[in-house]
Scaffold this active site. Structure first.
Site, PDB file in Angstrom:
ATOM      1  N   ASP A 147       0.837  -1.193   0.000  1.00 60.08           N
ATOM      2  CA  ASP A 147       0.000   0.000   0.000  1.00 60.08           C
ATOM      3  C   ASP A 147       0.877   1.250   0.000  1.00 60.08           C
ATOM      4  O   ASP A 147       2.022   1.223   0.474  1.00 60.08           O
ATOM      5  CB  ASP A 147      -0.901   0.029   1.232  1.00 60.08           C
ATOM      6  CG  ASP A 147      -1.990  -1.023   1.177  1.00 60.08           C
ATOM      7  OD1 ASP A 147      -2.277  -1.524   0.079  1.00 60.08           O
ATOM      8  OD2 ASP A 147      -2.559  -1.344   2.240  1.00 60.08           O
ATOM      9  N   ARG A 148       0.327   2.324  -0.493  1.00 60.08           N
ATOM     10  CA  ARG A 148       1.084   3.572  -0.605  1.00 60.08           C
ATOM     11  C   ARG A 148       1.672   4.013   0.732  1.00 60.08           C
ATOM     12  O   ARG A 148       2.809   4.498   0.798  1.00 60.08           O
ATOM     13  CB  ARG A 148       0.170   4.659  -1.165  1.00 60.08           C
ATOM     14  CG  ARG A 148       0.873   5.956  -1.496  1.00 60.08           C
ATOM     15  CD  ARG A 148      -0.098   6.924  -2.161  1.00 60.08           C
ATOM     16  NE  ARG A 148       0.563   8.159  -2.525  1.00 60.08           N
ATOM     17  CZ  ARG A 148      -0.046   9.178  -3.110  1.00 60.08           C
ATOM     18  NH1 ARG A 148      -1.326   9.084  -3.428  1.00 60.08           N
ATOM     19  NH2 ARG A 148       0.622  10.280  -3.406  1.00 60.08           N
TER      20      ARG A 148
END
Length: 322
Positions: A147-148
């Protein structure tokens, strides 16, 4: 409107070699058509303008050796100056983040706040910047994703043959991923395994939301308490499957939503953690263990906890000592 420059004026027919065999056709096109927006590539597939052996194919289609791919004329979007500068600015950071590299693969310590690939309004991500850094590695591909807001070990393949083998390692559960996460409350001792199916939903806004659902995909995460604090616990999490947001949703279901998690977390806990200096999701991919591509034995790669997360733990330890 953005200016465009022609990147291809005529229909091309590309023969799939052994190195590209097994690759999804959408990923093949994204690598071939550098600078073309991702949305446009998928539009070409939907319209049937891309053909494989004269047949329409869908994005998940995996190319076979000697397939003939029809690639229609396309125009690449001209990059804006600030986009080029951002790519150059990240080059040194990502080069310095490489934890391990050999002929077949690369492991980097991905910084938080950086997406693994461009799209959804993002001009670039890890993979685009690294491809710019390594023009001699045209087949550089992500093996998995983070995930970012998650930092830590991210695995990339440098060759198509390596990508196929690494994907097989993941499918056979031969890759061990270990994360460090900070959750609310005091966790129980020992190891606890959450075995709950997860279902991914896409909201009208395009946001992904995952929840425990009997109709979801089988999902398992193993948790172990590493350290206790006043009102929080440092957890070691080992995902035994690879679902979207798996650790975050399973931790919340266990009663320990993660610090800084704006989607599945606890609002009051997050406010308190901001007071402790936390400005991001406290989730870090601490290590990867997998079979070596060449030779015997296993490859173990570790990524140290980022300084900003260590500082949060130090603040919590001071509270315990008082």
């Amino acid at each position: 409107m953005k200016q465009r420059s022609e990147s291809q004026k005529e229909v091309r027919h590309v023969r799939v070699d052994a190195e590209r065999a097994g690759q999804r056709v959408d990923n093949f096109l994204l690598g071939l058509l550098k600078g073309v927006p991702k949305s446009h590539v998928y539009r070409l597939l939907r319209r049937g303008e891309v053909r494989v052996n004269r047949r329409r194919v869908k994005p998940p289609y995996r190319l076979q050796f000697d397939d003939l791919v029809r690639v229609p004329p396309v125009a690449a979007a001209k990059r804006e100056p600030h986009q080029r500068q951002a790519g150059r600015g990240l080059r040194e950071t990502l080069e310095a983040s490489i934890l391990h590299e050999d002929q077949g693969l690369m492991v980097i310590n991905k910084p938080a706040h950086l997406a693994v690939h461009g799209g959804s309004g993002l001009s670039f991500g890890v993979i685009e910047v690294l491809r710019a850094c390594r023009p001699d590695a045209p087949h550089l591909e992500l093996v998995h994703r983070l995930d970012r807001e998650t930092s830590g070990c991210l695995l990339l393949a440098k060759k198509r043959s390596a990508l196929r083998v690494l994907h097989e390692f993941f499918r056979a559960n031969r890759v061990q991923k270990t994360y460090l996460a900070l959750g609310t409350g005091r966790c129980a001792g020992g190891v606890r395994t959450v075995n709950l199916p997860l279902k991914k939903n896409i909201l009208q806004s395009g946001e992904r939301l995952v929840k425990v659902d009997p109709k979801g995909k089988p999902s398992r995460t193993r948790f172990r308490c590493v350290e206790h604090f006043s009102g929080a616990s440092l957890l070691e999490a080992r995902p035994l499957t690879g679902r979207t947001h798996q650790i975050r949703v399973h931790a919340a279901h266990l009663g320990h939503p993660l610090a800084g998690d704006e989607k599945y977390g606890d609002a009051a806990f997050n406010r308190w953690m901001r007071g402790q200096g936390l400005s991001r999701l406290f989730l870090h991919a601490a290590s990867l263990v997998l079979p070596r591509l060449e030779g015997e034995g296993k490859l173990t790669v570790s990524a140290p906890l980022p300084a900003e997360l260590e500082a949060v733990l130090e603040n919590l330890r001071k509270d315990v000592e008082r």
